[in-house]
Write a protein that holds these residues in place. Sequence first.
Motif, PDB file in Angstrom:
ATOM      1  N   THR A 175       0.854  -1.181   0.000  1.00 18.24           N
ATOM      2  CA  THR A 175       0.000   0.000   0.000  1.00 18.24           C
ATOM      3  C   THR A 175       0.886   1.225   0.000  1.00 18.24           C
ATOM      4  O   THR A 175       1.660   1.451   0.941  1.00 18.24           O
ATOM      5  CB  THR A 175      -0.914   0.028   1.238  1.00 18.24           C
ATOM      6  OG1 THR A 175      -1.719  -1.144   1.275  1.00 18.24           O
ATOM      7  CG2 THR A 175      -1.816   1.262   1.208  1.00 18.24           C
ATOM      8  N   ASP A 278     -11.391   1.465   6.602  1.00 19.05           N
ATOM      9  CA  ASP A 278     -12.152   1.458   5.348  1.00 19.05           C
ATOM     10  C   ASP A 278     -11.264   1.698   4.139  1.00 19.05           C
ATOM     11  O   ASP A 278     -11.505   1.175   3.055  1.00 19.05           O
ATOM     12  CB  ASP A 278     -13.254   2.526   5.397  1.00 19.05           C
ATOM     13  CG  ASP A 278     -14.374   2.165   6.355  1.00 19.05           C
ATOM     14  OD1 ASP A 278     -14.509   0.965   6.682  1.00 19.05           O
ATOM     15  OD2 ASP A 278     -15.100   3.076   6.793  1.00 19.05           O
ATOM     16  N   ASN A 279     -10.217   2.528   4.324  1.00 12.58           N
ATOM     17  CA  ASN A 279      -9.314   2.865   3.232  1.00 12.58           C
ATOM     18  C   ASN A 279      -7.893   2.991   3.777  1.00 12.58           C
ATOM     19  O   ASN A 279      -7.534   4.008   4.376  1.00 12.58           O
ATOM     20  CB  ASN A 279      -9.720   4.190   2.571  1.00 12.58           C
ATOM     21  CG  ASN A 279      -8.734   4.626   1.496  1.00 12.58           C
ATOM     22  OD1 ASN A 279      -7.940   3.827   0.995  1.00 12.58           O
ATOM     23  ND2 ASN A 279      -8.773   5.907   1.143  1.00 12.58           N
ATOM     24  N   ASN A 281      -5.231   3.783   2.551  1.00  8.99           N
ATOM     25  CA  ASN A 281      -4.444   4.877   1.979  1.00  8.99           C
ATOM     26  C   ASN A 281      -4.664   6.214   2.690  1.00  8.99           C
ATOM     27  O   ASN A 281      -3.993   7.200   2.357  1.00  8.99           O
ATOM     28  CB  ASN A 281      -4.790   5.071   0.498  1.00  8.99           C
ATOM     29  CG  ASN A 281      -4.405   3.878  -0.345  1.00  8.99           C
ATOM     30  OD1 ASN A 281      -5.234   3.030  -0.658  1.00  8.99           O
ATOM     31  ND2 ASN A 281      -3.130   3.772  -0.691  1.00  8.99           N
ATOM     32  N   GLU A 282      -5.572   6.273   3.640  1.00 11.31           N
ATOM     33  CA  GLU A 282      -5.863   7.540   4.302  1.00 11.31           C
ATOM     34  C   GLU A 282      -4.624   8.080   5.017  1.00 11.31           C
ATOM     35  O   GLU A 282      -3.884   7.336   5.671  1.00 11.31           O
ATOM     36  CB  GLU A 282      -6.986   7.368   5.325  1.00 11.31           C
ATOM     37  CG  GLU A 282      -8.344   6.992   4.733  1.00 11.31           C
ATOM     38  CD  GLU A 282      -9.032   8.164   4.056  1.00 11.31           C
ATOM     39  OE1 GLU A 282      -8.430   9.257   3.979  1.00 11.31           O
ATOM     40  OE2 GLU A 282     -10.183   7.979   3.615  1.00 11.31           O
ATOM     41  N   GLU A 364      -3.777   6.378  -7.406  1.00 10.99           N
ATOM     42  CA  GLU A 364      -4.342   5.104  -6.968  1.00 10.99           C
ATOM     43  C   GLU A 364      -5.306   4.551  -8.014  1.00 10.99           C
ATOM     44  O   GLU A 364      -5.954   5.293  -8.708  1.00 10.99           O
ATOM     45  CB  GLU A 364      -5.087   5.298  -5.621  1.00 10.99           C
ATOM     46  CG  GLU A 364      -4.141   5.690  -4.484  1.00 10.99           C
ATOM     47  CD  GLU A 364      -3.093   4.637  -4.213  1.00 10.99           C
ATOM     48  OE1 GLU A 364      -3.409   3.438  -4.347  1.00 10.99           O
ATOM     49  OE2 GLU A 364      -1.966   4.996  -3.909  1.00 10.99           O
TER      50      GLU A 364
END
Length: 364
Positions: A175, A278-279, A281-282, A364
């Motif tokens: 990631t 949830d994500n 990449n935050e 992304e």
Amino acid sequence: MTTADAPEAAAQTAEAPTAAALDDSATAEVTEEEVTEENSRSSSEDFATTMQQATSADGNQEQSSDNDDDNDLANAILLGLGGVVVGAMLSNNRQVALSTPDRIVVTRSDGTQQLIKDDIALLRQPGSTVATENFGDGSSRTIVTRSDGSRIVTIRDADLRILRRTLISADGEQTMLLDDTSVVEPVDVASLPSPAPTFDGSAADLDETALREALMARLAVDRRFSLSQIRDISEVRSLVTSVDVNGVTFQTDSAAIDADQARKLTALGNVIREAIADNPNEIFLVEGHTDTVGDPAANLALSDRRAESVALALSEYFQVPPENMVIQGYGEQFPRIQQEGDVRENRRASVRRITDLLQTAATE
């Protein structure tokens, strides 16, 4: 004056950075360390050196006028930044104005000040192994391996600025969290939209739904920025909502947060943890601010220390992944109340969700 007072250089930057650490075939000197409770820092612990003990250009430490353009800040980090002598000249005509074991402040030729610190400190959690590869040009690659087998790889340039950060799970899934290695267009500050509102996150009974809506609000500009641009240009980071966490207070010259103070971060910690779940990449920027009491360089370092304590508390008490946070102190340069002196409202921390600002998100 802080880095935020001199956005011009960051605004005009349009070149991709280069560093030996970005080349997998480059030769490096490797050091490795096991992280324990003894050699890591928690949010409740203060820094070994207080602001009164720190050496500055106005203090008693003997100053050096020698020009040391080859000063290797990556190695200085390993030895403790306090070993960098006040008055020493670093590359690009920067003079050391404040020196502590964990941070230094340098004054640029235009009079503005820059904070230099170890962004890996937040990742140094007990049970981890930290391997650092130091390259001849001063750049470095640090791999933090956790007990679950996951790794966080951070590449920094000779000034310790993050160029890339990648999370690699135990099963090899990657990631990309931060990537400042691409060309990014200059910033025309005058063309940016109006700032997003500030959200008061200090209430004890804070509504998590309202906080989530404020923090996760979508970006109103159709472009992306480098992490350096976000950190250095106030008009850029102001495009996303700032959540003030005034409920957390600090003693004079202290950056420690006790358990009672940490409880006031409950709503914020829950919202950030759930957002990252949830994500992955935050990315969230934790900022520190001070009032105008004291030396500006010392305030700059102190504000950054306090931002780090808030981030540590979010990890310790609410399991927020530290790799998804970036910290930055701004000292006394962005007061909430336009008033000199001991102003409680100006001693604060704030958090922004910068995911949609980052150029990484655009790829992304």
